[in-house]
Design an enzyme around this catalytic site. Structure first.
Site, PDB file in Angstrom:
ATOM      1  N   VAL A   1      22.695 -57.560  79.121  1.00 50.66           N
ATOM      2  CA  VAL A   1      21.792 -58.387  79.917  1.00 50.66           C
ATOM      3  C   VAL A   1      21.853 -59.824  79.430  1.00 50.66           C
ATOM      4  O   VAL A   1      21.808 -60.074  78.221  1.00 50.66           O
ATOM      5  CB  VAL A   1      20.337 -57.870  79.821  1.00 50.66           C
TER       6      VAL A   1
ATOM      7  N   ALA B   1      20.623 -63.167  75.291  1.00 54.20           N
ATOM      8  CA  ALA B   1      21.253 -61.977  75.861  1.00 54.20           C
ATOM      9  C   ALA B   1      20.978 -60.801  74.937  1.00 54.20           C
ATOM     10  O   ALA B   1      20.496 -60.971  73.817  1.00 54.20           O
ATOM     11  CB  ALA B   1      22.754 -62.174  76.039  1.00 54.20           C
ATOM     12  N   LYS B   2      21.282 -59.617  75.396  1.00 52.66           N
ATOM     13  CA  LYS B   2      21.158 -58.424  74.550  1.00 52.66           C
ATOM     14  C   LYS B   2      21.993 -57.315  75.169  1.00 52.66           C
ATOM     15  O   LYS B   2      22.233 -57.301  76.382  1.00 52.66           O
ATOM     16  CB  LYS B   2      19.700 -57.978  74.425  1.00 52.66           C
ATOM     17  N   GLY B   3      22.406 -56.386  74.336  1.00 52.68           N
ATOM     18  CA  GLY B   3      23.154 -55.232  74.825  1.00 52.68           C
ATOM     19  C   GLY B   3      22.668 -53.968  74.143  1.00 52.68           C
ATOM     20  O   GLY B   3      21.997 -54.027  73.108  1.00 52.68           O
TER      21      GLY B   3
END
Length: 421
Positions: free
Chosen positions: A65, A110-112
């Site tokens: 994201v 962001a992040k995953g």
């Protein structure tokens, strides 16, 4: 894979959005900007088929994201955990945006995440899963676009696999595609300890403001992973008495102080804290409500909630983890006079040194560890001072001050750039 009860009691993305709305109200952020900032720019969900060691094939679910890129390429970790959800990843990506802005570095958030239990997977399974996950999101990441890093359940080895997979597809080594890499392939000195060191600087600055001394300070550290273990080590070296620590299985208490070097050695040998001598085993809930000067939640979100906030006896909380205190708990703690050094400030050291690693990789020129730590101290202390001054000026909590400064900066960048087309 064994099923576990989720640690998430409330929807984390709704918490993040509510925090934004409250900040906008107090700091006078325009509603039209809030409409933009409360949404994530991009959310990608992928299926990750992996051949397991037993011959079976399993399809894991993964996410990446991007919340905002107004101030630069997006930046954020990748989490491997059985409780990962899209809304959790969205919330973490929004918090990353505020963290980068507060620290004054040119990144968005962001992040995953991948829904898995890395503790139950072999190294081969983790590598195959990581490489396939990287292949699935390869068009979303890159040194000018979105730069992943380690988070819960991932480490330098995982970053090495992502770096290699991305580079093999490009045909050349791309040092800036991820941070938190091992030193031989472009990692930065000081990166492993950076999040904990940043939290240490915050505790030191907070102590100075209150005329306190770290020497003799009683500290409880919840979580003994990368952040919690190094924070316990650094505080103990400064003379603090770390009276309780825990990992996901075991919580330990010794009012006279736990031998942190022994805990490090025990974890290296056994993989956890169970069986460590010189301390009494207590429950995880008891650990959070021990009487102490500083409580440092350094594991997952939502460990201090409306259910236990009234029982917290710490004088201050330093959020080594992202989102460990819910908004309702925040209000209770504030009412009880307990200061909270918020996540976007307290654990910002990791992304600061990730930024340093990215810069070093782009330049292909690497710094001494003393340089890294000195620059980190300068940036974190500046952010702390700005937050403290804003909290005093506006008569608000440290969290509201930190988030307010960050949101104002992202809002300003958004207005300055305008909306395309």
């Amino acid at each position: 894979m064994s099923a576990t009860a989720s640690h998430l009691r409330e929807n984390p993305f709704e918490i993040a959005r509510e925090q934004l709305r409250r900040v906008a109200e107090v700091f006078g952020i325009d509603d039209n900007l809030v409409n933009v900032l409360q949404e994530c720019k991009k959310s990608v969900e992928v299926s990750i088929p992996v051949s397991l060691d037993n011959g079976q094939t399993r399809a894991f679910k993964g996410f990446r994201v991007t919340h905002n890129v107004a101030r630069g390429p997006s930046k954020g970790g990748i989490r491997y955990h059985p409780d990962v959800t899209l809304d959790e990843v969205k919330a973490l990506s929004m918090w990353m945006t505020w963290k980068c802005a507060l620290m004054g570095i040119p990144f968005g958030g962001a992040k995953g995440g991948v829904v898995c239990n890395p503790k139950e997977m072999s190294r081969g399974e983790l590598e195959r899963m990581t490489r396939r996950y990287t292949s699935e999101i390869i068009n979303e990441i890159g040194p000018e676009k979105d730069i992943p890093a380690p988070d819960v359940g991932t480490d330098a080895s995982v970053m090495a696999w992502i770096f290699d997979t991305f580079s093999m597809n490009k045909g050349y080594s791309v040092l800036g595609v991820v941070t938190g890499k091992p030193l031989p392939i472009g990692g930065s000195l000081g990166r492993e300890e950076a999040t904990a060191r940043g939290a240490l600087y915050c505790v030191e600055d907070f102590a100075k403001k209150g005329g306190l001394s770290i020497d003799g300070m009683q500290v409880v550290v919840q979580g003994f992973g990368n952040v919690g273990s190094f924070l316990a080590k650094f505080l103990a070296e400064e003379g603090a008495r770390v009276i309780a620590i825990c990992d996901s299985v075991t919580a330990l208490h010794n009012p006279n102080g736990i031998d942190i070097p022994a805990a490090f050695a025990h974890k290296r040998e056994t993989g956890g804290l169970i069986g460590l001598g010189g301390a009494e085993e207590i429950s995880q809930d008891e650990l959070l409500t021990l009487e102490c000067d500083v409580l440092a939640p350094c594991a997952l979100e939502q460990v201090i909630t409306s259910e236990n906030a009234d029982q917290v006896k710490a004088k201050a909380i330093v959020e080594g983890a992202n989102g460990p205190v819910t908004p309702t708990a925040d209000e209770i703690l504030e009412g009880n006079g307990i200061a909270v050094i918020p996540d976007v400030l307290a654990n910002g050291g990791g992304v600061v040194v990730s930024y340093f690693e990215w810069v070093q990789g782009l330049q292909e020129y690497f710094w001494k560890e003393t340089e890294v730590n000195a620059k980190l101290n300068e940036i974190v202390s500046k952010a702390f001072e700005e937050t403290w001054r804003t909290a005093e000026t506006r008569n608000v909590s440290l969290r509201l001050a930190a988030y307010g400064l960050a949101v104002e900066r992202v809002a300003e960048a958004t207005v300055t750039r305008g909306i395309y087309p």
